[in-house]
Structures are given as structure tokens and as C-alpha cells.
Design a protein around this motif. Structure first.
Motif, PDB file in Angstrom:
ATOM      1  N   ARG A  51       0.760  -1.316   0.049  1.00 15.58           N
ATOM      2  CA  ARG A  51       0.105   0.107  -0.024  1.00 15.58           C
ATOM      3  C   ARG A  51       0.996   1.441  -0.052  1.00 15.58           C
ATOM      4  O   ARG A  51       0.595   2.269  -0.709  1.00 15.58           O
ATOM      5  CB  ARG A  51      -0.916   0.108   1.077  1.00 15.58           C
ATOM      6  N   ALA A  54       2.641   1.851  -3.326  1.00 11.15           N
ATOM      7  CA  ALA A  54       1.562   1.998  -4.628  1.00 11.15           C
ATOM      8  C   ALA A  54       0.960   3.686  -4.418  1.00 11.15           C
ATOM      9  O   ALA A  54       0.538   4.091  -5.368  1.00 11.15           O
ATOM     10  CB  ALA A  54       0.208   1.168  -4.223  1.00 11.15           C
ATOM     11  N   ARG A  55       1.062   4.029  -2.866  1.00 14.52           N
ATOM     12  CA  ARG A  55       0.821   5.591  -2.799  1.00 14.52           C
ATOM     13  C   ARG A  55       1.753   6.391  -3.382  1.00 14.52           C
ATOM     14  O   ARG A  55       1.787   7.423  -3.132  1.00 14.52           O
ATOM     15  CB  ARG A  55       0.564   5.648  -1.207  1.00 14.52           C
ATOM     16  N   THR A  79       5.880  -4.179 -10.611  1.00 13.41           N
ATOM     17  CA  THR A  79       4.567  -3.363 -10.959  1.00 13.41           C
ATOM     18  C   THR A  79       3.872  -4.399 -12.205  1.00 13.41           C
ATOM     19  O   THR A  79       4.611  -4.867 -13.119  1.00 13.41           O
ATOM     20  CB  THR A  79       4.829  -2.291 -11.634  1.00 13.41           C
ATOM     21  N   ASP A  82      -1.740  -2.139 -13.114  1.00 10.15           N
ATOM     22  CA  ASP A  82      -2.075  -1.171 -12.184  1.00 10.15           C
ATOM     23  C   ASP A  82      -1.693  -1.632 -10.544  1.00 10.15           C
ATOM     24  O   ASP A  82      -2.115  -0.892  -9.914  1.00 10.15           O
ATOM     25  CB  ASP A  82      -3.583  -1.031 -12.354  1.00 10.15           C
ATOM     26  N   LEU A  83      -1.144  -2.904 -10.577  1.00 11.10           N
ATOM     27  CA  LEU A  83      -0.907  -3.415  -9.329  1.00 11.10           C
ATOM     28  C   LEU A  83       0.512  -3.244  -8.813  1.00 11.10           C
ATOM     29  O   LEU A  83       1.397  -3.346  -9.899  1.00 11.10           O
ATOM     30  CB  LEU A  83      -1.405  -4.991  -9.051  1.00 11.10           C
ATOM     31  N   VAL A  84       0.899  -2.805  -7.630  1.00 14.69           N
ATOM     32  CA  VAL A  84       2.156  -2.742  -7.225  1.00 14.69           C
ATOM     33  C   VAL A  84       2.455  -3.953  -6.384  1.00 14.69           C
ATOM     34  O   VAL A  84       1.428  -4.075  -5.330  1.00 14.69           O
ATOM     35  CB  VAL A  84       2.654  -1.752  -6.299  1.00 14.69           C
ATOM     36  N   CYS A 106      -0.228  -7.402  -2.938  1.00 16.82           N
ATOM     37  CA  CYS A 106      -0.508  -6.266  -4.127  1.00 16.82           C
ATOM     38  C   CYS A 106      -1.458  -5.359  -3.513  1.00 16.82           C
ATOM     39  O   CYS A 106      -2.260  -5.482  -3.082  1.00 16.82           O
ATOM     40  CB  CYS A 106      -0.846  -7.185  -5.504  1.00 16.82           C
ATOM     41  N   SER A 109      -2.264   0.773  -7.746  1.00 15.39           N
ATOM     42  CA  SER A 109      -1.499   1.983  -7.581  1.00 15.39           C
ATOM     43  C   SER A 109      -2.314   3.007  -7.829  1.00 15.39           C
ATOM     44  O   SER A 109      -3.510   3.022  -8.572  1.00 15.39           O
ATOM     45  CB  SER A 109      -0.460   1.955  -8.617  1.00 15.39           C
ATOM     46  N   GLU A 110      -1.772   4.179  -7.697  1.00 18.32           N
ATOM     47  CA  GLU A 110      -2.794   5.349  -7.866  1.00 18.32           C
ATOM     48  C   GLU A 110      -2.603   5.915  -9.218  1.00 18.32           C
ATOM     49  O   GLU A 110      -3.133   7.326  -9.465  1.00 18.32           O
ATOM     50  CB  GLU A 110      -2.101   6.581  -6.977  1.00 18.32           C
TER      51      GLU A 110
END
Length: 112
Positions: A51, A54-55, A79, A82-84, A106, A109-110
Motif C-alpha cells: 500500500r 502504491a501510494r 509492477t 495497475d498493481l504494485v 499487491c 497503484s494511484e
């Protein structure tokens, strides 16, 4: 009821055999529960690290979170669309022949 001479001390001998087995069983149970608790903490640390990354936070801070929560480290930050994803590992932390603990989490991501 009389006790024959050849049976005296048999309770002591049986006790001497049973006590080490019971102590070993208790030690293995406590060790297993400790490793399971560390696995749960590692999974929580990996989720928090994912989290944070991803931020847009620094990956070093994610490593610090995993180290603080579970005593482990981050193996990889990847990555996937859209997921980290963060993969973390930690030693089992008990003197048993257990493999290192691993967790992967996972977060969305922003949009970077």
C-alpha cells in the motif's frame, strides 16, 4: 496388597521416559505457533508495504515496515499493470529446521 521387589521404581522409570517426550512436544508446539504468528505478521507487513509503495512512498520505507513488523526484508517490488506487488521474506525465528517465511501482497497503484 503388597508390592513385589522387582516392580519398585518402575513408576519413576516410566516418568523419566515420558517427561522428555512431553517437553519436546510442548517445545515443538510453541515453536510452530511462533512461526505461524510471524507468518501472519509478515503477511500484514507485506500488505502495508504494498500500500505504501502504491501510494508513491519510497521502497526503503516499505522495507522498514516489513523489518519492524516481522523482522524480515523486502525481496522484490514489482509492477503488474495497475498493481504494485511486494514480496517479502523473514527467517522462521525458531530453532527448528523450517524454511524462510515468504509473503506476497499487491495493492492498486494511484495510476502512475
Amino acid at each position: 496388597m503388597s508390592v513385589r521387589g522387582d516392580e519398585r521404581g518402575s513408576a519413576t522409570a516410566e516418568f523419566a521416559v515420558v517427561v522428555p517426550a512431553v517437553v519436546l512436544l510442548i517445545a515443538l508446539t510453541v515453536g510452530g505457533l511462533s512461526a505461524a504468528g510471524r507468518q501472519v505478521r509478515l503477511e500484514q507487513g507485506a500488505a502495508q508495504a504494498a500500500r505504501l509503495v502504491a501510494r508513491g512512498e519510497d521502497a526503503g520505507r516499505a522495507t522498514g515496515i516489513v523489518a519492524a513488523v516481522a523482522g524480515g526484508g523486502v525481496d522484490a517490488v514489482t509492477t503488474e499493470g495497475d498493481l504494485v506487488c511486494v514480496t517479502a521474506s523473514a527467517p522462521a525465528g525458531v530453532p527448528l529446521p523450517l524454511p524462510p517465511l515468504r509473503a506476497r501482497s499487491c495493492a492498486l497503484s494511484e495510476g502512475r
